[in-house]
Every structure is written in structure tokens, then in C-alpha cells.
Design a protein around this motif. Structure first.
Motif, PDB file in Angstrom:
ATOM      1  N   THR A  86       0.830  -1.206   0.000  1.00 15.07           N
ATOM      2  CA  THR A  86       0.000   0.000   0.000  1.00 15.07           C
ATOM      3  C   THR A  86       0.861   1.251   0.000  1.00 15.07           C
ATOM      4  O   THR A  86       0.623   2.188  -0.775  1.00 15.07           O
ATOM      5  CB  THR A  86      -0.932   0.008   1.231  1.00 15.07           C
ATOM      6  N   PHE A  87       1.883   1.284   0.845  1.00 12.90           N
ATOM      7  CA  PHE A  87       2.713   2.487   0.922  1.00 12.90           C
ATOM      8  C   PHE A  87       3.634   2.614  -0.290  1.00 12.90           C
ATOM      9  O   PHE A  87       4.010   3.727  -0.670  1.00 12.90           O
ATOM     10  CB  PHE A  87       3.495   2.523   2.234  1.00 12.90           C
ATOM     11  N   LEU A  88       3.999   1.496  -0.913  1.00  7.24           N
ATOM     12  CA  LEU A  88       4.753   1.566  -2.164  1.00  7.24           C
ATOM     13  C   LEU A  88       3.895   2.233  -3.237  1.00  7.24           C
ATOM     14  O   LEU A  88       4.358   3.141  -3.952  1.00  7.24           O
ATOM     15  CB  LEU A  88       5.162   0.163  -2.599  1.00  7.24           C
ATOM     16  N   LEU A  89       2.636   1.809  -3.344  1.00  6.55           N
ATOM     17  CA  LEU A  89       1.720   2.402  -4.322  1.00  6.55           C
ATOM     18  C   LEU A  89       1.416   3.855  -3.978  1.00  6.55           C
ATOM     19  O   LEU A  89       1.409   4.732  -4.863  1.00  6.55           O
ATOM     20  CB  LEU A  89       0.424   1.590  -4.368  1.00  6.55           C
ATOM     21  N   ALA A  90       1.171   4.133  -2.697  1.00  9.97           N
ATOM     22  CA  ALA A  90       0.852   5.496  -2.274  1.00  9.97           C
ATOM     23  C   ALA A  90       2.019   6.438  -2.541  1.00  9.97           C
ATOM     24  O   ALA A  90       1.833   7.586  -2.984  1.00  9.97           O
ATOM     25  CB  ALA A  90       0.488   5.514  -0.789  1.00  9.97           C
ATOM     26  N   GLY A  91       3.241   5.978  -2.286  1.00  7.13           N
ATOM     27  CA  GLY A  91       4.419   6.798  -2.576  1.00  7.13           C
ATOM     28  C   GLY A  91       4.586   7.043  -4.060  1.00  7.13           C
ATOM     29  O   GLY A  91       4.956   8.131  -4.497  1.00  7.13           O
ATOM     30  N   LEU A  92       4.307   6.012  -4.873  1.00  5.74           N
ATOM     31  CA  LEU A  92       4.398   6.165  -6.329  1.00  5.74           C
ATOM     32  C   LEU A  92       3.424   7.237  -6.818  1.00  5.74           C
ATOM     33  O   LEU A  92       3.782   8.095  -7.634  1.00  5.74           O
ATOM     34  CB  LEU A  92       4.110   4.832  -7.007  1.00  5.74           C
ATOM     35  N   VAL A  93       2.194   7.194  -6.317  1.00  6.98           N
ATOM     36  CA  VAL A  93       1.199   8.205  -6.702  1.00  6.98           C
ATOM     37  C   VAL A  93       1.676   9.600  -6.314  1.00  6.98           C
ATOM     38  O   VAL A  93       1.585  10.541  -7.098  1.00  6.98           O
ATOM     39  CB  VAL A  93      -0.161   7.890  -6.043  1.00  6.98           C
TER      40      VAL A  93
END
Length: 249
Positions: free
Chosen positions: A15-22
Motif C-alpha cells: 500500500t505504501f509503495l503504491l501510495a508513494g508512487l502516486v
């Protein structure tokens, strides 16, 4: 309350990998994506407790990169004070309890944010209205933050409506998000069950994938269509918000 966190460790990292990417691509969205996705398996304020460290570090990074910190602080101080007051007041009223309406309200907040993003509408706040509207927007944002852990509504649309230059807007968002995160951390710390040592450890762990995602997102920013990415981002938020709203009811 936190006994189930270890079994969600993989979800937290992804989740935080995706959130950071966004956040790396569009400059915002880390708390929205993180709390929204984690809200599928835990109460919003539990997700918000894990968010504290990644959100603080990434927003300070975003804030420090801008050119007009003092000027924006002078202009936005009313909203920032309102955010602190709203967060602490509503947090005090909730007293650390999981309000049953928190999950559907989180869903509604995500739906509103997604619809605004997809509409591509640009509002304008007249200078004569900014002084009285700014603290009101801050208090409402703080209240929403204390209940859902998401601090984009209505602060982000308001800041976008001020007609700031691109770099100033990015820094203003970083300033607003930083103050919101710190106010939320204070609220959580007042209720020991929400910000324990093991939760802080998870929050520190979540920082690593968040920073990795931001780095990847920054690299991707110049290689993909920002418009297409924003449409996918807001479309996904719309579906996620709808699911949370229905699930909560």
C-alpha cells in the motif's frame, strides 16, 4: 486493537509503495491512497496511526523543496490554525473511539475528492473572501482528518482555488499536509491505544516503501502522460470510496 496488524504486513508494504508512487507522480495522494486501501481491512484511525511517519517525512520533503515558505505561511496561517483546532477538537470529542460512521465517511470523502479530480473543474476564491473562508476550511479539514485520517477535503480544492503558481501550490499542499499530520499525531498520542510503540515501528517500516514509491513515481513522471495517470488515480479512488461507503453501511 492492533493484534491483527502483523497479518496485514504485506498489504501495508504494498500500500505504501503504491501510495508513494502516486505522490511521486502527481505530488499528492499518499495519505488518501494509504488510508483508503488500509481502510478495507482496519478502522480508518488505525490506518492513520501507521501513516504518521511516512506522511510527515514525505510532506516535509515536499514543503522544503518549495521557494516561498514564509510567504505561504503568512497567507495560510488562518487555515493552518483551523486545521489544528478542528483536528484536536473532534479528536477530543471522539476520545479515541472507533466511530461506526468513520468508514462510510472515509468512503464519501474519497468519492468527493475523486469526482472533483475527474471533473477537472477549476474554482476561484476571490481575495475578499479568502480571509474568512481560510479558517473555516481549516476547521472542516481538521474535523474530517480526526474522523477519517484523510486531510484532502476541503483543503486541496481550496488551495487549488487560490490561483497559486505551480511551485507555490505544491509547497502549500506540503505545508497543509504537514500541519494536518502533526495535528493528527497529537490527537492519536492523546489516546495511548492508537499510537503505541509497535505501531510507531510499523509506521517507520512503512516509510521505506513510501520513499521507494516516491522515487519511482518521480522517475515515471516525465515518462507517462500525467493526464492519463490522474484519470486512473481518481477513477481508482472513486471505486475505492464507493466500496468503503457501501461496506460501512
Amino acid at each position: 486493537m492492533f493484534d491483527t496488524l502483523p497479518q496485514h504486513l504485506e498489504l501495508i508494504v504494498l500500500t505504501f509503495l503504491l501510495a508513494g508512487l502516486v505522490k511521486g507522480v502527481v505530488g499528492l495522494g499518499l495519505p488518501t491512497v494509504a488510508v483508503g486501501l488500509l481502510g478495507l481491512v482496519m478502522p480508518p484511525m488505525q490506518a492513520a496511526a501507521i501513516l504518521v511517519v511516512p506522511s510527515t517525512v514525505t510532506n516535509v520533503w515536499q514543503l522544503a523543496a518549495g521557494p516561498r515558505f514564509l510567504g505561504l505561511l503568512k497567507r495560510l496561517w488562518g487555515m493552518l490554525v483551523g486545521i489544528v483546532v478542528g483536528t484536536l477538537l473532534v479528536g477530543w470529542l471522539l476520545a479515541g473511539r472507533n466511530w461506526p460512521a468513520a468508514t462510510p465517511l472515509l468512503g464519501v470523502a474519497l468519492i468527493l475528492y475523486a469526482l472533483l479530480g475527474l471533473s477537472n473543474k477549476r474554482f476561484r476564491v476571490a481575495p475578499r473572501h479568502e480571509r474568512w473562508l481560510s479558517p473555516l476550511i481549516g476547521v472542516i479539514t481538521g474535523g474530517v482528518t480526526a474522523v477519517t485520517g484523510v486531510f484532502v477535503i476541503p483543503a486541496v480544492p481550496f488551495l487549488q482555488a487560490l490561483g497559486l503558481e505551480k511551485d507555490d501550490l505544491v509547497q502549500a499542499l506540503g505545508l497543509s499536509f504537514t500541519v494536518s499530520t502533526l495535528a493528527l499525531a497529537i490527537t492519536l498520542s492523546q489516546h495511548g491505544s492508537l499510537l503505541q510503540a509497535d505501531v510507531l515501528g510499523l509506521s517507520l517500516l512503512a516509510l521505506l516503501p513510501a520513499l521507494a514509491g516516491m522515487y519511482l513515481g518521480t522517475w515515471l513522471r516525465s515518462r507517462i502522460s500525467p493526464l492519463a495517470f490522474r484519470r486512473c488515480f481518481f477513477g481508482g479512488l472513486l471505486l475505492l470510496g464507493a466500496d468503503l461507503a457501501i461496506r460501512g453501511l
